[in-house]
Write a protein that holds these residues in place. Structure first.
Motif, mmCIF file in Angstrom:
data_model
loop_
_atom_site.group_PDB
_atom_site.id
_atom_site.type_symbol
_atom_site.label_atom_id
_atom_site.label_comp_id
_atom_site.label_asym_id
_atom_site.label_seq_id
_atom_site.Cartn_x
_atom_site.Cartn_y
_atom_site.Cartn_z
ATOM 1 N N ALA A 307 24.286 34.968 43.567
ATOM 2 C CA ALA A 307 25.560 34.801 44.269
ATOM 3 C C ALA A 307 26.629 34.184 43.370
ATOM 4 O O ALA A 307 27.825 34.426 43.551
ATOM 5 N N PHE A 308 26.218 33.378 42.399
ATOM 6 C CA PHE A 308 27.166 32.761 41.463
ATOM 7 C C PHE A 308 27.833 33.824 40.594
ATOM 8 O O PHE A 308 29.046 33.763 40.328
ATOM 9 N N TRP A 309 27.053 34.804 40.153
ATOM 10 C CA TRP A 309 27.552 35.778 39.181
ATOM 11 C C TRP A 309 28.269 36.972 39.819
ATOM 12 O O TRP A 309 29.048 37.650 39.140
ATOM 13 N N GLU A 327 23.945 46.900 34.054
ATOM 14 C CA GLU A 327 24.112 46.857 35.504
ATOM 15 C C GLU A 327 23.886 45.433 35.997
ATOM 16 O O GLU A 327 23.044 44.704 35.459
ATOM 17 N N PHE A 328 24.616 45.059 37.042
ATOM 18 C CA PHE A 328 24.546 43.673 37.524
ATOM 19 C C PHE A 328 23.129 43.247 37.898
ATOM 20 O O PHE A 328 22.685 42.156 37.528
ATOM 21 N N GLU A 329 22.407 44.086 38.622
ATOM 22 C CA GLU A 329 21.047 43.731 39.043
ATOM 23 C C GLU A 329 20.150 43.508 37.831
ATOM 24 O O GLU A 329 19.291 42.621 37.827
ATOM 25 N N GLU A 330 20.353 44.322 36.803
ATOM 26 C CA GLU A 330 19.572 44.166 35.576
ATOM 27 C C GLU A 330 19.928 42.864 34.875
ATOM 28 O O GLU A 330 19.062 42.149 34.364
ATOM 29 N N PHE A 331 21.224 42.520 34.860
ATOM 30 C CA PHE A 331 21.675 41.265 34.270
ATOM 31 C C PHE A 331 21.019 40.073 34.972
ATOM 32 O O PHE A 331 20.534 39.143 34.317
#
Length: 496
Positions: A307-309, A327-331
């Motif tokens: 949630a922070f990112w 990708e965000f989920e991968e990050f």
């Protein structure tokens, strides 16, 4: 009498501020050949503080005011209580030994930097031996009811803590975390993990991003600043001058990210102590365990939170362009990847406590005389192999990676693990008051820092740590919240 006490306290605080300024210089910008001179200044100022704290004038004032407790404010009562403890502690240490030790620990930090850079433990070994010898000697002078000399040192950082309680605490963590870690490692054999975030980034860019993140989480740059150093740290002259450092690593830019969020947790704590505590003995954070709870809370529970990112990810890509290709989920999975490593400050949440257990066991053995400094490289490497399944290539990524022992912080390391446990316990209490993840997604970090300020930070040293933890969470230190937090988070990430 009270006016005179206030005057002497103010003088003590000025000495402290000057010591902090010199320490800041020593670890950031001091020319190499100037360091011995500044170390001498540290010794001289430390002796001024020692002389003031043990002077007949100060001691008599404290003793007289202690007899008049009913007439004192809550702040004054606590100051007198802490002053009596400090007097008892310092008066048991001969003045010449106190001065020698202050000079030794200050200068030895410079020697450690050289030894670490040259990967040569022999350069700093003699200084480290003297530091442990002094700590054993000082603990012997001060020992009262403590079962071991090491218990005396533990109390300097976490009052009321002893090896008996810590052995149980670490045993519980080990019993729960090690098997869970093995489950994850088994799962990792079936999935392909590629490091996509260890991409070279200019160190000046890293520092700019660090300052942005520090401000984003709530550090006030009108009352503080950020620089770089070999080992990240936080110090305060008072709540209106709090200083942080980070270490930028060109090939590990996310290390800088979590380093600065961690130190910002410390800094926000110091900046949010009560205004009424300025120019008292209480205007700084509580025990080391409580202080570490605030930095680890910010680093992990906030900084490693999805949630922070979410609202921040595009902005992060402006500083770190490689993020645009991830990708965000991968990050999110990348920054929470479980991978045993040699360096404590870069350890993932699961293996972090193993790093602390290793240091706890070693310094306990050194103080108790079970091993000596010559045994240290061998013992360190054996325990790294046992706990992490790894072997350091050199002592710089082994027993010289942390500055703590080399500047005299013996008995400090357990505070990190205690801080992790406190952080999860505090997080559990915070979630009952509001939706923490929603606040993060809404970029309302102030809601979090205000809550911490009201419940913890504003008290400084006015209340002791067990009292604060009991008031905030309803119970004493309980590692179950830390264990539950880790299992819940990483079970989802690794789908086990």
């Amino acid at each position: 009498m009270r006016e005179k006490f206030r005057e002497l306290v103010k003088r003590k605080n000025r000495i402290h501020a000057n010591l902090e300024l010199i320490q800041w210089d020593l670890e950031t910008k001091t020319p190499l050949k100037s360091r011995p001179y500044l170390s001498e200044l540290v010794g001289e100022l430390s002796m001024q503080d020692y002389a003031l704290s043990t002077s007949d004038e100060f001691v008599n004032l404290v003793e007289e005011l202690n007899k008049q407790k009913e007439t004192l404010t809550e702040i004054e009562k606590r100051e007198i209580e802490l002053s009596m403890e400090e007097i008892e502690k310092k008066k048991k240490i001969p003045a010449d030994e106190y001065e020698d030790y202050a000079k030794l620990t200050s200068y030895n930090q410079t020697v450690w930097e050289e030894a670490k850079a040259k990967k040569d433990f022999s350069i700093v070994k003699e200084g480290l031996k003297k530091i442990f010898d002094y700590n054993k000697k000082f603990a012997t002078y001060r020992r009262k009811d403590e079962k071991t000399l090491y218990d005396v040192l533990l109390n300097d950082y976490e009052k009321g803590m002893d090896t008996e309680r810590l052995d149980v605490f670490f045993s519980e963590l080990k019993k729960e975390i090690v098997p869970f870690l093995k489950k994850i490692q088994e799962k990792k054999k079936t999935i392909k993990e590629v490091d996509k975030i260890s991409v070279p980034i200019d160190e000046d860019v890293q520092l700019k991003f660090a300052k942005f993140l520090s401000s984003y989480v709530g550090f006030d740059f009108e009352k503080g600043l950020v620089e770089t150093s070999e080992h990240p740290f936080t110090l305060n002259l008072n709540k209106n001058d709090v200083r942080l450092t980070t270490k930028n690593k060109k090939d590990s830019p996310m290390s800088t990210v979590f380093s600065i969020i961690h130190e910002s947790g410390h800094g926000i704590y110091e900046q949010q102590t009560g205004d009424e505590l300025i120019d008292t003995l209480l205007g700084t954070g509580g025990s080391m365990g409580l202080h570490e709870s605030q930095s680890r809370f910010m680093e992990n529970i906030v900084g490693a939170n999805k949630a922070f990112w979410k609202p921040l990810y595009n902005k992060a890509g402006e500083f770190y362009p490689f993020l645009k290709d991830i990708e965000f989920e991968e990050f999110y999975k990348q920054i929470n990847r479980i991978e045993p490593g040699l360096i404590r400050v870069e350890a993932d949440e699961l293996t972090y406590s193993l790093h602390i257990m290793l240091r706890y066991e070693i310094e306990k053995m050194l103080i108790n005389g079970e091993i000596n400094i010559d045994d240290l490289p061998k013992i360190w490497n054996e325990k790294v192999k046992e706990y992490l399944g790894l072997e350091p290539k050199n002592d710089s990524e082994g027993l010289m990676q942390d500055i703590h022992w080399y500047c005299g912080l013996i008995g400090y390391f357990p505070s990190y693990a205690i801080g992790n446990a406190y952080a999860s316990q505090i997080y559990n209490a915070m979630k009952k008051d509001f939706d923490v993840e929603k606040a993060l997604e809404n970029q309302d970090l102030k809601k979090i820092t205000d809550w911490l300020g009201e419940k913890i930070h504003k008290y400084g040293l006015l209340k002791d740590t067990p009292t604060i933890i009991k008031e905030v969470t309803g119970e004493e230190l309980n590692p179950k919240y830390y264990i539950e937090y880790l299992k819940e988070k990483y079970s989802k990430i690794y789908e086990i």
